[in-house]
Design an enzyme around this catalytic site. Sequence first.
Site, PDB file in Angstrom:
ATOM      1  N   ASP A   1     -53.093 114.020 -16.765  1.00 32.88           N
ATOM      2  CA  ASP A   1     -53.317 114.016 -18.220  1.00 32.88           C
ATOM      3  C   ASP A   1     -54.345 115.057 -18.665  1.00 32.88           C
ATOM      4  O   ASP A   1     -54.520 115.269 -19.865  1.00 32.88           O
ATOM      5  CB  ASP A   1     -53.843 112.635 -18.671  1.00 32.88           C
ATOM      6  CG  ASP A   1     -52.754 111.575 -18.642  1.00 32.88           C
ATOM      7  OD1 ASP A   1     -51.571 111.944 -18.575  1.00 32.88           O
ATOM      8  OD2 ASP A   1     -53.105 110.379 -18.678  1.00 32.88           O
TER       9      ASP A   1
ATOM     10  N   LYS B   1     -56.184 109.838 -26.084  1.00 37.13           N
ATOM     11  CA  LYS B   1     -54.791 110.158 -26.453  1.00 37.13           C
ATOM     12  C   LYS B   1     -53.952 108.885 -26.462  1.00 37.13           C
ATOM     13  O   LYS B   1     -54.315 107.866 -25.833  1.00 37.13           O
ATOM     14  CB  LYS B   1     -54.180 111.175 -25.468  1.00 37.13           C
ATOM     15  CG  LYS B   1     -54.075 110.740 -23.994  1.00 37.13           C
ATOM     16  CD  LYS B   1     -52.838 109.937 -23.631  1.00 37.13           C
ATOM     17  CE  LYS B   1     -52.794 109.560 -22.157  1.00 37.13           C
ATOM     18  NZ  LYS B   1     -51.967 108.413 -21.844  1.00 37.13           N
TER      19      LYS B   1
HETATM   20  O1  C5P Z   1     -52.377 112.614 -11.728  1.00 36.03           O
HETATM   21  P1  C5P Z   1     -53.111 111.296 -11.742  1.00 36.03           P
HETATM   22  O2  C5P Z   1     -54.225 111.260 -10.728  1.00 36.03           O
HETATM   23  O3  C5P Z   1     -53.565 110.890 -13.085  1.00 36.03           O
HETATM   24  O4  C5P Z   1     -52.048 110.196 -11.304  1.00 36.03           O
HETATM   25  C1  C5P Z   1     -52.416 108.901 -10.860  1.00 36.03           C
HETATM   26  C2  C5P Z   1     -51.247 108.293 -10.106  1.00 36.03           C
HETATM   27  O5  C5P Z   1     -50.171 108.027 -11.000  1.00 36.03           O
HETATM   28  C3  C5P Z   1     -50.656 109.217  -9.059  1.00 36.03           C
HETATM   29  O6  C5P Z   1     -51.296 109.070  -7.826  1.00 36.03           O
HETATM   30  C4  C5P Z   1     -49.222 108.754  -8.996  1.00 36.03           C
HETATM   31  O7  C5P Z   1     -49.122 107.598  -8.187  1.00 36.03           O
HETATM   32  C5  C5P Z   1     -48.933 108.332 -10.414  1.00 36.03           C
HETATM   33  N1  C5P Z   1     -48.233 109.365 -11.212  1.00 36.03           N
HETATM   34  C6  C5P Z   1     -46.890 109.578 -10.978  1.00 36.03           C
HETATM   35  N2  C5P Z   1     -46.221 110.516 -11.721  1.00 36.03           N
HETATM   36  C7  C5P Z   1     -46.851 111.197 -12.710  1.00 36.03           C
HETATM   37  C8  C5P Z   1     -48.227 110.982 -12.955  1.00 36.03           C
HETATM   38  C9  C5P Z   1     -48.878 110.035 -12.182  1.00 36.03           C
HETATM   39  O8  C5P Z   1     -46.273 108.960 -10.097  1.00 36.03           O
HETATM   40  N3  C5P Z   1     -46.160 112.081 -13.440  1.00 36.03           N
END
Ligand code: C5P
Length: 313
Positions: A138, A14
């Site tokens: 995502d 994406k």
């Molecule tokens: O959800 P995911 O594991 O992909 O997110 C990785 C990191 O990115 C999270 O631990 C967080 O620190 C940050 N994040 C965030 N806000 C979001 C998505 C991700 O702060 N909306």
Amino acid sequence: MSDTRRARVRALAKINLDLRVLNKRPDGYHELRTIFQTISLADALEIAYTPSRRTCIELNDPLQIADNLVAKAARLVMDALRATGRVEMQLTKRIPMGAGLGGGSSDAAAVLLALPVLMRREISLPKLCDIARELGSDVPFFLLGGTAAGIGRGTELFPLADGPARHGVLAAPGVHVNTAEAYRALSPRLTTESQQNKIFSFQSHTLGWGQEEAFENDFEAVVFAQHRSLALWKKRLVRVGAKPALMTGSGSALFGLFESARDASRARDQLGDTEKTYPISLVSRARYRSMWWKALEAEIEPKTWPPRSCNLR
Ligand code: C5P
């Protein structure tokens, strides 16, 4: 006789056509306004399921990616269906990693879409979305594909109408950006005052009123400050005519869109660095769905696929 059922699926990457970060939330995540878009660059996943009393999940991943979400996704599907069996998977990575292209998330979503079909078990869309959210911010988008607005953590999705076919160039300069660190660097810059403007301009894009040139990614300021080479890539994409030219996610990949496939191809030639660039096209939701249907066709029982909400029956 072995009752192994197999599928070979493509897990698309994406890009974020627009990405605004509003504020840090009490749960530690950031409140987003983004427009997700599936593109033609893809990983390949071969997945096989054999009914068995014992559960065994095997992943052949030549890159040995630590904590691969693919194995976790398979485990969560088996647990949700209270099922057992042997799951064998082979992952071929083509999507650059740590580049904001959602490759790991897409691979995981591919397991969520394919495995229940191979198991001949029905799993509702709300349940799949729960599992997808648990896997990462995502992942839910890849259950949908096409163009979609993502709000909240990025997991509340609103499908947007398919736009015209577009072609572009993706530049993956090989810089690894840590997403959590990029959010941390961005946090002190977030002000209440700037939020209102972001919300209005994001809304105009989702309604189709905004100019493509006005697409923005809030991460560019902090990530370009750390990696000057990425700012230069953006300039190079602009110079060869990309509109827009933007970083995706928290980086480090950048994309440029062009009026025609020929313009995109010419621009890629002009950029020169062909080992760091990829030709891409935007993949609509209609194409995403038909790609999935074709990949699983042989195993699909019409009652069990595509996954849907009980509210839509
Ligand atoms: O959800 P995911 O594991 O992909 O997110 C990785 C990191 O990115 C999270 O631990 C967080 O620190 C940050 N994040 C965030 N806000 C979001 C998505 C991700 O702060 N909306």
